[in-house]
Scaffold this active site. Structure first.
Site, PDB file in Angstrom:
ATOM      1  N   ARG A  74       0.861  -1.251  -0.095  1.00 26.89           N
ATOM      2  CA  ARG A  74      -0.083   0.011   0.137  1.00 26.89           C
ATOM      3  C   ARG A  74       0.846   1.252   0.012  1.00 26.89           C
ATOM      4  O   ARG A  74       1.424   1.664   1.024  1.00 26.89           O
ATOM      5  CB  ARG A  74      -0.867  -0.001   1.263  1.00 26.89           C
ATOM      6  CG  ARG A  74      -1.698   1.197   1.346  1.00 26.89           C
ATOM      7  CD  ARG A  74      -2.961   1.375   0.144  1.00 26.89           C
ATOM      8  NE  ARG A  74      -3.959   0.547   0.322  1.00 26.89           N
ATOM      9  CZ  ARG A  74      -4.793   0.344  -0.429  1.00 26.89           C
ATOM     10  NH1 ARG A  74      -4.798   0.925  -1.672  1.00 26.89           N
ATOM     11  NH2 ARG A  74      -5.430  -0.593  -0.316  1.00 26.89           N
ATOM     12  N   ARG A 100       1.378  -6.579  -9.772  1.00 29.23           N
ATOM     13  CA  ARG A 100       1.815  -6.042  -8.654  1.00 29.23           C
ATOM     14  C   ARG A 100       1.937  -7.170  -7.452  1.00 29.23           C
ATOM     15  O   ARG A 100       2.522  -6.559  -6.224  1.00 29.23           O
ATOM     16  CB  ARG A 100       1.061  -4.828  -7.934  1.00 29.23           C
ATOM     17  CG  ARG A 100      -0.383  -5.341  -7.771  1.00 29.23           C
ATOM     18  CD  ARG A 100      -1.350  -3.907  -7.356  1.00 29.23           C
ATOM     19  NE  ARG A 100      -2.459  -4.531  -6.989  1.00 29.23           N
ATOM     20  CZ  ARG A 100      -3.401  -3.801  -6.223  1.00 29.23           C
ATOM     21  NH1 ARG A 100      -3.220  -2.311  -5.995  1.00 29.23           N
ATOM     22  NH2 ARG A 100      -4.671  -3.933  -6.106  1.00 29.23           N
ATOM     23  N   HIS A 169       0.616   3.244 -10.432  1.00 30.11           N
ATOM     24  CA  HIS A 169      -0.530   3.882  -9.589  1.00 30.11           C
ATOM     25  C   HIS A 169       0.324   4.635  -8.407  1.00 30.11           C
ATOM     26  O   HIS A 169       0.304   4.322  -7.277  1.00 30.11           O
ATOM     27  CB  HIS A 169      -1.204   2.627  -8.992  1.00 30.11           C
ATOM     28  CG  HIS A 169      -2.438   2.818  -8.230  1.00 30.11           C
ATOM     29  ND1 HIS A 169      -2.256   3.763  -7.334  1.00 30.11           N
ATOM     30  CD2 HIS A 169      -3.567   2.463  -8.456  1.00 30.11           C
ATOM     31  CE1 HIS A 169      -3.761   3.662  -6.564  1.00 30.11           C
ATOM     32  NE2 HIS A 169      -4.443   3.107  -7.675  1.00 30.11           N
ATOM     33  N   ASP A 214     -12.005  10.125  -7.279  1.00 28.33           N
ATOM     34  CA  ASP A 214     -11.548   8.843  -7.891  1.00 28.33           C
ATOM     35  C   ASP A 214     -11.749   9.038  -9.366  1.00 28.33           C
ATOM     36  O   ASP A 214     -12.932   8.714  -9.981  1.00 28.33           O
ATOM     37  CB  ASP A 214     -12.240   7.869  -7.479  1.00 28.33           C
ATOM     38  CG  ASP A 214     -11.600   6.400  -7.763  1.00 28.33           C
ATOM     39  OD1 ASP A 214     -11.632   5.313  -7.264  1.00 28.33           O
ATOM     40  OD2 ASP A 214     -10.878   6.314  -8.767  1.00 28.33           O
ATOM     41  N   GLU A 273      -1.780   8.687 -11.414  1.00 32.47           N
ATOM     42  CA  GLU A 273      -1.325   7.397 -12.061  1.00 32.47           C
ATOM     43  C   GLU A 273      -1.300   7.641 -13.496  1.00 32.47           C
ATOM     44  O   GLU A 273      -2.188   8.089 -14.366  1.00 32.47           O
ATOM     45  CB  GLU A 273      -2.136   6.563 -11.717  1.00 32.47           C
ATOM     46  CG  GLU A 273      -2.457   6.524 -10.142  1.00 32.47           C
ATOM     47  CD  GLU A 273      -3.995   5.589  -9.891  1.00 32.47           C
ATOM     48  OE1 GLU A 273      -4.357   4.855 -10.659  1.00 32.47           O
ATOM     49  OE2 GLU A 273      -4.559   5.956  -8.770  1.00 32.47           O
TER      50      GLU A 273
HETATM   51  O1  TA6 Z   1      -6.527   4.047  -9.112  1.00 37.06           O
HETATM   52  C1  TA6 Z   1      -7.773   4.391  -8.403  1.00 37.06           C
HETATM   53  C2  TA6 Z   1      -8.414   2.976  -7.853  1.00 37.06           C
HETATM   54  O2  TA6 Z   1      -8.771   2.323  -8.937  1.00 37.06           O
HETATM   55  C3  TA6 Z   1      -9.334   3.473  -6.829  1.00 37.06           C
HETATM   56  O3  TA6 Z   1     -10.752   3.087  -7.189  1.00 37.06           O
HETATM   57  C4  TA6 Z   1      -9.203   2.558  -5.626  1.00 37.06           C
HETATM   58  O4  TA6 Z   1      -9.919   1.210  -5.628  1.00 37.06           O
HETATM   59  C5  TA6 Z   1      -7.438   2.501  -5.707  1.00 37.06           C
HETATM   60  O5  TA6 Z   1      -7.377   2.214  -7.278  1.00 37.06           O
HETATM   61  C6  TA6 Z   1      -7.059   1.477  -4.687  1.00 37.06           C
HETATM   62  O6  TA6 Z   1      -6.922   0.192  -5.426  1.00 37.06           O
HETATM   63  P1  TA6 Z   1      -6.386  -0.867  -4.451  1.00 37.06           P
HETATM   64  O7  TA6 Z   1      -6.714  -2.337  -4.749  1.00 37.06           O
HETATM   65  O8  TA6 Z   1      -4.802  -0.791  -4.453  1.00 37.06           O
HETATM   66  O9  TA6 Z   1      -6.771  -0.694  -2.921  1.00 37.06           O
END
Ligand code: TA6
Length: 301
Positions: A74, A100, A169, A214, A273
């Site tokens: 994270r 990932r 991301h 988002d 991103e």
């Molecule tokens: O990039 C934005 C997103 O798609 C959000 O909708 C949220 O789900 C985020 O990614 C984080 O995703 P994750 O699977 O890392 O918790």
């Protein structure tokens, strides 16, 4: 699993790059030069730290992140591939694709004009084909210097064409998201996940944050600048060969649902991103390659 001692024999760069066991016993590359330092895990080829001497960390990393097989770290820069968000034809598939949560191999390490460069490799195998029935080779070059350069190259090594989505991301660390604005996406349109993916016009305004945000910005090649007033700096996210930019902050309620984030982490992070998602998905015929690059740097305000 690749062990640090074996990797150091083949790839160590004295006084600049070495391998060690990191969090959760996962192996990471540690880069340290007079200009900048970085840490990159073989798990997900995941950049978790990028710090320029004398400046606060540029990447956000949750203190509650898991560091274990099958789990995404994270923060830092997760690699989303070969799909973004939910897999279109299989909502039960791993969110944001398998790159990932895969262990990448080390391909090379070099002293590069722009800094210390390490290249990771991931290829298709029975495991990946069971999730995504195509043959591919991925190369991911991370160059650590006055800027952080991230280049993801996908090659179709199979006999049939395929289409994929990709995203770097990137979690940026900001002093306070409520004092942060993003310039560079004016006069574009975005899909707003908070409004059921409705298409919305950004208008001639910077992005300010006052709630869960988002958004997938479409048809945009521009450099984005996060004005991080809390740290008295601008974080610049440039890109090459990327047609979409995703902007995300979970805000208060969504953060409460994330077990690997502290309740107030939303104030300290912002995702910008670099991506090719939705209609910007990339199609490759057999033998074709595509490279997408993100270039992250900072400026004093
Ligand atoms: O990039 C934005 C997103 O798609 C959000 O909708 C949220 O789900 C985020 O990614 C984080 O995703 P994750 O699977 O890392 O918790």
């Amino acid at each position: 699993m690749q062990r640090p001692e074996e990797l150091n024999l083949k790839f160590e760069i004295p006084d600049a790059l070495r391998f060690e066991e990191g969090a959760g016993g996962l192996v990471r590359a540690v880069i340290a030069t007079p200009i900048a330092s970085a840490e990159i895990y073989l798990h997900g080829a995941h950049v978790t730290h990028y710090v320029k001497r004398g400046s606060p960390n540029i990447l956000f990393l949750s203190g509650k992140s898991q560091f274990s097989k099958g789990k995404a770290i994270r923060g830092g820069v997760p690699i989303c591939f070969p799909w973004f968000s939910q897999k279109k034809d299989d909502p039960s598939a791993v969110f944001h694709g398998f790159a990932r949560i895969s262990e990448w191999q080390i391909d090379s390490t070099t002293r590069h004009a722009d800094g210390i460069q390490i290249t990771f490799a991931l290829g298709s195998d029975e495991r990946t084909r069971a999730m995504w029935p195509y043959d591919f080779r991925a190369r991911y070059s991370v160059t650590v210097g006055d800027t952080l350069q991230l280049a993801l190259t996908i090659t179709n090594t199979g006999a049939t064409g395929f289409e994929f989505e990709e995203a770097l991301h990137t979690y940026l660390q900001v002093g306070d998201i409520r004092q942060t604005r993003v310039d560079g996406l004016a006069n574009t349109e975005y899909l707003d996940k908070v409004q059921g993916n409705r298409k919305v016009a950004q208008g001639d305004l910077p992005i300010l944050f006052s709630g869960e945000t988002d958004r997938i910005y479409l048809n945009t090649l521009t450099t984005c600048t996060a004005e991080d007033a809390g740290n008295g700096r601008r974080i610049v996210v440039g890109k090459e060969n990327s047609d979409t930019t995703v902007v995300w902050n979970p805000w208060i309620e969504k953060t409460k649902t994330l077990s690997d984030m502290s309740p107030d982490d939303w104030t300290r992070m912002l995702c910008i991103e670099t991506s090719n998602v939705k209609e910007a998905a990339i199609r490759l015929a057999p033998g074709e390659s595509h490279s997408m690059t993100a270039i992250i740097s900072t400026e004093k305000m």
